[in-house]
Design a protein around this motif. Structure first.
Motif, short mmCIF file in Angstrom:
data_model
loop_
_atom_site.label_atom_id
_atom_site.label_comp_id
_atom_site.label_asym_id
_atom_site.label_seq_id
_atom_site.Cartn_x
_atom_site.Cartn_y
_atom_site.Cartn_z
N ALA A 1 0.82 -1.21 0.00
CA ALA A 1 0.00 0.00 0.00
C ALA A 1 0.86 1.27 0.00
O ALA A 1 0.37 2.35 -0.36
CB ALA A 1 -0.94 0.00 1.21
N GLN A 2 2.12 1.16 0.36
CA GLN A 2 3.04 2.31 0.36
C GLN A 2 3.48 2.68 -1.05
O GLN A 2 4.14 3.70 -1.24
CB GLN A 2 4.29 2.01 1.19
CG GLN A 2 4.08 2.04 2.68
CD GLN A 2 3.71 3.43 3.16
OE1 GLN A 2 2.58 3.65 3.55
NE2 GLN A 2 4.64 4.35 3.12
N GLU A 3 3.13 1.86 -2.04
CA GLU A 3 3.48 2.11 -3.44
C GLU A 3 4.98 2.31 -3.63
O GLU A 3 5.42 3.19 -4.35
CB GLU A 3 2.70 3.31 -3.98
CG GLU A 3 1.21 3.11 -3.94
CD GLU A 3 0.43 4.34 -4.36
OE1 GLU A 3 0.93 5.48 -4.21
OE2 GLU A 3 -0.70 4.16 -4.83
N ASN A 4 5.76 1.48 -2.93
CA ASN A 4 7.22 1.48 -3.01
C ASN A 4 7.87 2.80 -2.57
O ASN A 4 9.00 3.09 -2.95
CB ASN A 4 7.69 1.10 -4.41
CG ASN A 4 7.46 -0.35 -4.70
OD1 ASN A 4 6.34 -0.84 -4.60
ND2 ASN A 4 8.51 -1.07 -5.03
N LYS A 5 7.18 3.58 -1.76
CA LYS A 5 7.74 4.83 -1.26
C LYS A 5 8.31 4.60 0.14
O LYS A 5 7.62 4.06 1.01
CB LYS A 5 6.67 5.92 -1.20
CG LYS A 5 6.15 6.30 -2.58
CD LYS A 5 5.05 7.32 -2.47
CE LYS A 5 4.49 7.63 -3.85
NZ LYS A 5 3.30 8.48 -3.76
N ILE A 6 9.55 5.01 0.33
CA ILE A 6 10.18 4.90 1.65
C ILE A 6 9.62 6.02 2.52
O ILE A 6 9.85 7.20 2.23
CB ILE A 6 11.72 5.00 1.55
CG1 ILE A 6 12.29 3.91 0.64
CG2 ILE A 6 12.34 4.93 2.95
CD1 ILE A 6 13.79 4.03 0.39
N PRO A 7 8.89 5.69 3.60
CA PRO A 7 8.23 6.73 4.39
C PRO A 7 9.20 7.63 5.17
O PRO A 7 8.82 8.71 5.60
CB PRO A 7 7.33 5.94 5.34
CG PRO A 7 7.86 4.56 5.34
CD PRO A 7 8.57 4.35 4.06
#
Length: 170
Positions: free
Chosen positions: A77-83
Motif C-alpha cells: 500500500a506504500q506504493e514502493n515509497k520509503i516513508p
C-alpha cells in the motif's frame, strides 16, 4: 556522466509509540504474527522473549521471515515509497526491497515488541556529491532521467554498486 550506481538504505523502527496509521499497522500486525508463529519456540510457554527463543533454538531466526509476510499488504500500500526518506523537494525515494526484522519481542508484554524495516532503494545514478548532498537520478533502462537531491544523514546508508570509469586514449 555518472560517478557510480548506488542504492540507499534506511531503517525504520516500530514500537508501541507509533504515530501514523502505517506504523501502527506494522506494529500490531507483526506482534499478532509473532504471537502465533513463536509458539513452537516458546517450549510450552516457558520462553517468552524473542532473545530467549533464539538462545534455545537457532531456528527461531525464521521468525524474521515469517513476520515479513504479515506486513506485506501494508508495505504494498506504500506504493514502493520509503516513508522515512525523501528528496529535498519532499518526494519519497522509491524502494525495491523492504525487509522486516525483529529487534525484540515478548509474548507477555506487547510494549516489549520492537521491529524494524530496512528499506533499500531502487538502483540510483550518483551524479555528484556537493557537501552533504547527493545529486541522484533513477536508473530507468540505462537512461538518466530528472535529477533530485538527498541530504546525507547518519541514518542513511549508501550501498556502492559500480563506478563508471572513463577510458582515455592518446
Amino acid at each position: 556522466m555518472a560517478l557510480a550506481y548506488i542504492n540507499l538504505s534506511a531503517k525504520q523502527y516500530f514500537n508501541f509509540m507509533c504515530k501514523t496509521d502505517f506504523e501502527r499497522r506494522i506494529f500490531h500486525d507483526s506482534y499478532k504474527e509473532f504471537q502465533k508463529k513463536s509458539k513452537i519456540y516458546s517450549q510450552n510457554n516457558t520462553l517468552h522473549t524473542f532473545s530467549q527463543m533464539l538462545q534455545e533454538n537457532e531456528k527461531a531466526n525464521s521468525l524474521h521471515q515469517k513476520l515479513n509476510y504479515s506486513v506485506l499488504n501494508t508495505l504494498i500500500a506504500q506504493e514502493n515509497k520509503i516513508p522515512i526518506l525523501s528528496d529535498l523537494d519532499g518526494k519519497s525515494i522509491l524502494f525495491d526491497l523492504a525487509e522486516l526484522n525483529i529487534y525484540a519481542s515478548d509474548l507477555l508484554n506487547k510494549a516489549g515488541h520492537v521491529v524494524y524495516i530496512t528499506y533499500t532503494s531502487t538502483k540510483l545514478v550518483l551524479h555528484e556529491i556537493v557537501g552533504d548532498l547527493l545529486i541522484l537520478s533513477y536508473d530507468i533502462k540505462g537512461n538518466f532521467n530528472e535529477t533530485f537531491m538527498v541530504k546525507m544523514t547518519d541514518e542513511l546508508i549508501v550501498n556502492y554498486e559500480q563506478i563508471e570509469e572513463s577510458v582515455y586514449n592518446n
